[in-house]
Structures are given as C-alpha cells and as structure tokens.
Scaffold this motif. Structure first.
Motif, short mmCIF file in Angstrom:
data_model
loop_
_atom_site.label_atom_id
_atom_site.label_comp_id
_atom_site.label_asym_id
_atom_site.label_seq_id
_atom_site.Cartn_x
_atom_site.Cartn_y
_atom_site.Cartn_z
N GLU A 20 0.79 -1.20 0.08
CA GLU A 20 0.12 0.09 -0.04
C GLU A 20 0.93 1.12 -0.15
O GLU A 20 0.49 2.34 -0.64
CB GLU A 20 -1.00 -0.14 1.29
CG GLU A 20 -2.11 -1.06 1.03
CD GLU A 20 -2.96 -1.20 2.31
OE1 GLU A 20 -2.58 -0.30 3.40
OE2 GLU A 20 -3.78 -1.96 2.73
N ALA A 21 1.98 1.24 0.76
CA ALA A 21 2.84 2.42 1.03
C ALA A 21 3.47 2.56 -0.43
O ALA A 21 3.57 3.85 -1.04
CB ALA A 21 3.90 2.33 1.84
N HIS A 22 3.83 1.53 -1.19
CA HIS A 22 4.50 1.35 -2.51
C HIS A 22 3.52 2.17 -3.60
O HIS A 22 3.96 3.01 -4.39
CB HIS A 22 5.09 0.22 -2.83
CG HIS A 22 5.82 0.25 -4.04
ND1 HIS A 22 6.99 0.57 -3.97
CD2 HIS A 22 5.66 -0.43 -5.36
CE1 HIS A 22 7.57 0.61 -5.42
NE2 HIS A 22 6.69 0.01 -6.29
N LEU A 76 15.52 10.86 -10.13
CA LEU A 76 14.66 10.93 -9.20
C LEU A 76 13.34 10.36 -9.45
O LEU A 76 12.61 9.92 -8.70
CB LEU A 76 14.65 12.47 -8.54
CG LEU A 76 16.05 12.88 -7.81
CD1 LEU A 76 15.69 14.21 -7.16
CD2 LEU A 76 16.39 11.86 -6.59
N TRP A 77 12.85 10.73 -10.62
CA TRP A 77 11.40 10.54 -10.99
C TRP A 77 11.37 9.36 -11.74
O TRP A 77 10.69 8.31 -11.39
CB TRP A 77 10.90 11.78 -11.86
CG TRP A 77 10.64 12.87 -10.88
CD1 TRP A 77 11.23 13.88 -10.55
CD2 TRP A 77 9.34 12.94 -10.33
NE1 TRP A 77 10.45 14.60 -9.50
CE2 TRP A 77 9.50 14.16 -9.27
CE3 TRP A 77 8.17 12.17 -10.12
CZ2 TRP A 77 8.53 14.54 -8.71
CZ3 TRP A 77 7.07 12.69 -9.35
CH2 TRP A 77 7.28 13.93 -8.39
N PHE A 83 11.14 8.02 -4.57
CA PHE A 83 10.16 7.25 -3.65
C PHE A 83 10.85 6.07 -2.86
O PHE A 83 10.13 5.50 -2.26
CB PHE A 83 8.97 6.55 -4.40
CG PHE A 83 8.66 7.50 -5.48
CD1 PHE A 83 7.56 8.47 -5.12
CD2 PHE A 83 8.81 7.61 -6.77
CE1 PHE A 83 6.89 9.30 -6.01
CE2 PHE A 83 8.29 8.40 -7.50
CZ PHE A 83 7.38 9.28 -7.33
N ASP A 84 12.13 5.75 -3.11
CA ASP A 84 13.01 4.91 -2.16
C ASP A 84 13.53 6.04 -1.12
O ASP A 84 13.26 6.92 -0.86
CB ASP A 84 14.01 4.61 -3.16
CG ASP A 84 13.65 3.45 -4.02
OD1 ASP A 84 12.41 2.85 -3.61
OD2 ASP A 84 14.39 3.02 -5.07
N ALA A 85 14.33 5.07 -0.24
CA ALA A 85 15.17 5.86 0.84
C ALA A 85 15.88 6.97 0.29
O ALA A 85 16.47 6.93 -0.64
CB ALA A 85 16.05 4.52 1.38
N MET A 91 23.20 9.42 -2.59
CA MET A 91 24.24 8.72 -3.29
C MET A 91 24.38 8.75 -4.84
O MET A 91 25.52 9.21 -5.54
CB MET A 91 24.10 7.11 -3.16
CG MET A 91 24.55 6.69 -1.71
SD MET A 91 24.12 4.90 -1.36
CE MET A 91 25.23 3.97 -2.41
N PHE A 92 23.07 8.86 -5.60
CA PHE A 92 23.27 9.22 -7.04
C PHE A 92 23.71 10.69 -7.17
O PHE A 92 24.45 10.74 -8.07
CB PHE A 92 21.59 8.95 -7.51
CG PHE A 92 21.56 8.11 -8.64
CD1 PHE A 92 21.95 6.68 -8.40
CD2 PHE A 92 21.45 8.56 -9.54
CE1 PHE A 92 21.92 5.85 -9.63
CE2 PHE A 92 21.32 7.81 -10.95
CZ PHE A 92 21.62 6.27 -10.83
N VAL A 93 22.90 11.44 -6.57
CA VAL A 93 23.24 12.93 -6.64
C VAL A 93 24.83 13.23 -6.23
O VAL A 93 25.49 13.83 -6.92
CB VAL A 93 22.16 13.86 -6.16
CG1 VAL A 93 22.62 15.47 -6.10
CG2 VAL A 93 20.91 13.57 -6.68
#
Length: 115
Positions: A20-22, A76-77, A83-85, A91-93
């Motif tokens: 549900e959260a996902h 991000l999108w 929507f992840d941690a 880490m990506f940016v």
C-alpha cells in the motif's frame, strides 16, 4: 499476479502495508507528463543558450548545470529514487557531484584549457 496470489496464499500484514505504501507514493501519468514537459523545456533552453553569443566558459558552465538538473530529475522521478530511501537519492546525486568535481580537477591539472 504475485507468486503468493498464484498459490492462493494470504500475504502477511507487513507485506500488505509495504504494498500500500509503495502504490500510494508513486505519481500518476499526469505527473510523469509534467516532468517530461519540464525536461523538454530545459532542453529547449539548452539549445537556445548554445546559439547565444556567450564566452566559452560561460556557455559550458550553463550547459553543464542544466544537464545536471536534467540528470537529477530523470534519476529521481523516472528511476523512482524519489520514492525510495533518501540514502539512494543522496548517493546518486552525490556521485554526480563528485564526478563533476573530479572532472574539473583533472582538466585543471592537465591544463586542458578549462580556464
């Protein structure tokens, strides 16, 4: 259909909460279209800036910044990092930032005409 649904198993309460959260956190098609439009506008600005009579250093800085913004939006999108941690987003940016700094340092060290 998940394997549990196929086998007729009832998912645990924890699995239901995560599902549900996902599902609740992801945007709909309209938001993806909006992000696509923003990316198209940024690309149009990049093309317009290229045709302006700017100094080479200024042109490169503007184009690199606009490209970094586009990279961040896509990561991000469209890669669902938003929507992840938060750690994954950082880490990506952060990786992009470190790579950019390394790029500038190497070009400056080799006197590649950056300045």
């Amino acid at each position: 259909m998940t394997l549990a649904e196929y086998r007729g198993l009832k998912p645990s309460r924890d699995q239901e909460e995560r599902k549900e959260a996902h599902e609740g956190g992801h945007p709909g098609p309209a938001e993806y279209a909006m992000i696509g439009a923003i990316l198209a506008v940024i690309t149009a600005v990049e093309v317009a800036v290229f045709y302006l009579d700017l100094a080479q250093v200024t042109l490169v800085v503007i184009l690199v910044v606009l490209s970094a913004i586009k990279f961040t939006l896509v990561a991000l999108w469209f890669m669902h990092l938003k929507f992840d941690a938060r750690l994954f987003s950082w880490m990506f940016v952060g990786g992009l930032t470190l790579a950019s700094i390394l790029f500038v340092v190497v070009l400056s060290t080799l006197k590649a005409g950056l300045w």
